[in-house]
Design a protein around this motif. Structure first.
Motif, PDB file in Angstrom:
ATOM      1  N   ASN A  15      12.062  -0.538  28.004  1.00 58.57           N
ATOM      2  CA  ASN A  15      11.501  -0.434  29.357  1.00 58.57           C
ATOM      3  C   ASN A  15      12.426   0.347  30.293  1.00 58.57           C
ATOM      4  O   ASN A  15      11.961   1.136  31.120  1.00 58.57           O
ATOM      5  N   ALA A  19      11.448   3.822  32.112  1.00 58.81           N
ATOM      6  CA  ALA A  19      11.563   3.996  33.561  1.00 58.81           C
ATOM      7  C   ALA A  19      12.410   5.226  33.886  1.00 58.81           C
ATOM      8  O   ALA A  19      12.088   5.990  34.800  1.00 58.81           O
ATOM      9  N   ALA A  22      10.300   8.273  33.359  1.00 58.26           N
ATOM     10  CA  ALA A  22       9.319   8.435  34.439  1.00 58.26           C
ATOM     11  C   ALA A  22       9.974   9.024  35.686  1.00 58.26           C
ATOM     12  O   ALA A  22       9.403   9.903  36.344  1.00 58.26           O
TER      13      ALA A  22
END
Length: 141
Positions: A15, A19, A22
């Motif tokens: 995760n 992130a 992104a």
């Protein structure tokens, strides 16, 4: 170490990596849009060189008249299409502002060619119409 705990750590690390990807993509997307705007603006300016050549020929061979402005507008068709492409990278408010500024630019461009034709014999004439759309287009974001 328990198996459930290891899978939680792997999930957490995944995760965090996702992130980070992104954030990186969002940061680079802004630069890509800015570069695309620059490229599309440069294409618009190349198109306008042809538009200006056509306007110059048409207006210099014309005798004037009330319809001269309307008859000149079709020369802008390729530039109209390019402005639509530039508008794709803008918000709705900026797109509307761009369209309004572009409409004023088209009319001013034609009027400036007419003024140049009508006063070319007068060396003391101070030109009043200066279409300054390129600077606006370069800086719009």
């Amino acid at each position: 170490m328990e198996m459930g705990s290891a899978s939680d750590w792997v999930s957490a690390v995944s995760n965090i990596i996702m992130a980070g990807c992104a954030i990186y993509a969002a940061k680079n997307a802004k630069e890509w849009i800015t570069q695309r705007h620059f490229d599309e603006t440069r294409i618009f300016m190349k198109i306008m060189a042809d538009v200006d050549a056509n306007l110059c020929r048409f207006i210099s061979s014309s005798d004037g008249g009330d319809f001269e402005l309307a008859l000149s507008l079709h020369y802008f068709h390729p530039a109209d299409e390019q402005i639509k492409i530039i508008g794709l990278t803008l918000s709705e408010n900026k797109k509307t502002e761009l369209q309004n500024e572009y409409i004023k630019f088209r009319e001013n461009k034609i009027k400036s060619w007419i003024e140049a034709r009508d006063y070319s014999h007068n060396p003391d004439h101070i030109y009043k119409i200066h279409p300054d759309f390129y600077n606006y287009l370069k800086n719009i974001k």
